[in-house]
Design a protein around this motif. Structure first.
Motif, PDB file in Angstrom:
ATOM      1  N   UNK A 142      93.990  51.165  51.608  1.00 41.37           N
ATOM      2  CA  UNK A 142      94.314  50.932  50.191  1.00 41.37           C
ATOM      3  C   UNK A 142      93.116  51.261  49.300  1.00 41.37           C
ATOM      4  N   UNK A 143      93.399  51.995  48.239  1.00 42.28           N
ATOM      5  CA  UNK A 143      92.361  52.362  47.274  1.00 42.28           C
ATOM      6  C   UNK A 143      92.481  51.508  46.016  1.00 42.28           C
ATOM      7  N   UNK A 144      91.343  51.277  45.380  1.00 46.63           N
ATOM      8  CA  UNK A 144      91.313  50.645  44.067  1.00 46.63           C
ATOM      9  C   UNK A 144      90.990  51.722  43.041  1.00 46.63           C
ATOM     10  N   UNK A 145      91.514  51.555  41.855  1.00 53.04           N
ATOM     11  CA  UNK A 145      91.228  52.499  40.769  1.00 53.04           C
ATOM     12  C   UNK A 145      90.994  51.725  39.482  1.00 53.04           C
ATOM     13  N   UNK A 146      89.945  52.062  38.791  1.00 55.95           N
ATOM     14  CA  UNK A 146      89.704  51.490  37.464  1.00 55.95           C
ATOM     15  C   UNK A 146      89.528  52.643  36.482  1.00 55.95           C
ATOM     16  N   UNK A 147      90.025  52.448  35.283  1.00 59.79           N
ATOM     17  CA  UNK A 147      89.746  53.441  34.244  1.00 59.79           C
ATOM     18  C   UNK A 147      89.751  52.773  32.889  1.00 59.79           C
ATOM     19  N   UNK A 148      89.041  53.387  31.974  1.00 58.06           N
ATOM     20  CA  UNK A 148      88.990  52.850  30.618  1.00 58.06           C
ATOM     21  C   UNK A 148      89.362  53.939  29.626  1.00 58.06           C
ATOM     22  N   UNK A 198      93.197  45.046  30.811  1.00 58.34           N
ATOM     23  CA  UNK A 198      92.423  44.166  29.946  1.00 58.34           C
ATOM     24  C   UNK A 198      91.985  45.011  28.747  1.00 58.34           C
ATOM     25  N   UNK A 199      92.767  44.974  27.680  1.00 62.71           N
ATOM     26  CA  UNK A 199      92.551  45.757  26.455  1.00 62.71           C
ATOM     27  C   UNK A 199      92.518  47.257  26.790  1.00 62.71           C
ATOM     28  N   UNK A 200      91.323  47.843  26.933  1.00 67.56           N
ATOM     29  CA  UNK A 200      91.245  49.277  27.233  1.00 67.56           C
ATOM     30  C   UNK A 200      90.722  49.558  28.633  1.00 67.56           C
ATOM     31  N   UNK A 201      90.679  48.531  29.478  1.00 66.54           N
ATOM     32  CA  UNK A 201      90.246  48.690  30.871  1.00 66.54           C
ATOM     33  C   UNK A 201      91.422  48.393  31.800  1.00 66.54           C
ATOM     34  N   UNK A 202      91.655  49.286  32.759  1.00 67.89           N
ATOM     35  CA  UNK A 202      92.824  49.165  33.643  1.00 67.89           C
ATOM     36  C   UNK A 202      92.383  49.092  35.099  1.00 67.89           C
ATOM     37  N   UNK A 203      93.078  48.261  35.870  1.00 65.27           N
ATOM     38  CA  UNK A 203      92.840  48.144  37.320  1.00 65.27           C
ATOM     39  C   UNK A 203      94.155  48.425  38.034  1.00 65.27           C
ATOM     40  N   UNK A 204      94.103  49.285  39.065  1.00 60.15           N
ATOM     41  CA  UNK A 204      95.291  49.634  39.830  1.00 60.15           C
ATOM     42  C   UNK A 204      94.978  49.627  41.327  1.00 60.15           C
ATOM     43  N   UNK A 205      96.020  49.391  42.132  1.00 63.62           N
ATOM     44  CA  UNK A 205      95.918  49.592  43.576  1.00 63.62           C
ATOM     45  C   UNK A 205      96.724  50.833  43.930  1.00 63.62           C
ATOM     46  N   UNK A 206      96.419  51.426  45.092  1.00 69.06           N
ATOM     47  CA  UNK A 206      97.066  52.687  45.463  1.00 69.06           C
ATOM     48  C   UNK A 206      97.115  52.820  46.984  1.00 69.06           C
ATOM     49  N   UNK A 207      98.290  53.144  47.507  1.00 71.20           N
ATOM     50  CA  UNK A 207      98.441  53.300  48.952  1.00 71.20           C
ATOM     51  C   UNK A 207      98.890  54.694  49.373  1.00 71.20           C
TER      52      UNK A 207
END
Length: 283
Positions: free
Chosen positions: A63-69, A168-177
């Protein structure tokens, strides 16, 4: 001089301040209620959501984590489009009026808050024609509602596969399989969805988000307190003339966060030593 700047307007005592606070008071609760499932409040709320994700058996060794703003969200909001999305949002959830005020009037009031921002710099008068004043309370709610529309496709795709999406406002957290390439393709595509919304992303098995560090350690989630590299180890100096309870609160808050954000005793001890050194450094 070629130095990029971001306009940050203070709206204290401005003519639009009361309207902004009023709209925020009546519309923010609607957003908070309707969009709770995709909203990250703080690091603790994200940890709780990821624990639910783990209980479903979705966290795998791969599983990968992804963050972006989103770059400069407040100041890049297209004004008329944001106002249209505000009305669309309220209509989508069945509102024709809010607190007895019809949607056309709400749009007009929001237009005043968004468009009537002027300031003086270098003996010239400027008017903000893109985005909203960062010092205006309703700008945050409007930006959140704008993102509600933008993120719909991402949320839909994540829901279909049971993956997590939180903002969180302009910050995003996602999981990815799926594969890392397919995630990059999705994010590169999302970068083209709107000319004003540009995102910068990071992908990996160990990533920070807000003040928490998340690591997928072969299918086991490890968390610890995250300190930004540029953050200075400063707290209220012990010798400063503050009430004694302030110093007690600094220690209690830091230790409480260490307990909440440490998945292992080793991580807690590392953070405890960091707190101790910070307090010693500040006298």
């Amino acid at each position: 001089n070629g130095i990029p700047v971001r306009p940050i307007e203070s709206t204290i005592h401005s003519s639009t301040r009361n309207i902004s606070q009023f709209l925020d008071k009546i519309i923010r609760p609607i957003f908070d209620e309707k969009c709770a499932s995709t909203t990250i409040i703080d690091g603790t709320s994200l940890i709780k959501e990821l624990l639910k994700y783990i209980k479903k058996g979705l966290l795998k060794p791969t599983t990968l984590f992804c963050t972006f703003d989103i770059r400069n969200l407040y100041t890049m909001l297209p004004q008329d489009e944001a106002l249209d999305i505000l009305v669309e949002f309220l209509q989508f959830y069945g509102y024709t009026k809010v607190k007895g005020i019809n949607l056309e009037t709400i749009r007009e009031l929001a237009a005043i808050v968004l468009k009537e921002n002027v300031f003086v710099y270098g003996k010239k008068i400027y008017k903000q024609v893109l985005g909203g004043a960062m010092g205006s309370s309703f700008t945050l709610t409007l930006a959140n509602i704008f993102m509600w529309k933008w993120q719909k496709e991402l949320v839909r795709r994540q829901d279909m596969t049971g993956e997590f999406y939180g903002r969180y406002i302009d910050d995003i957290f996602m999981t990815w399989n799926k594969s890392e390439k397919s995630l990059k393709d999705l994010l590169d595509d999302a970068n083209k969805w709107h000319p004003n919304i540009k995102l910068e992303y990071s992908i990996g098995k160990s990533l920070p988000f807000l003040d928490v560090s998340f690591t997928n350690n072969n299918g086991i989630l490890t968390i610890s307190v995250y300190h930004k590299p540029a953050a200075e180890s400063y707290v209220v100096p012990f010798r400063s003339d503050h009430p004694r309870h302030v110093f007690v609160n600094v220690i209690q808050t830091s230790l409480s966060r260490a307990v909440r954000y440490s998945s292992t005793f080793e991580n807690f001890n590392n953070e405890r030593r960091y707190i101790q050194l910070t307090l010693l450094y500040n006298g």
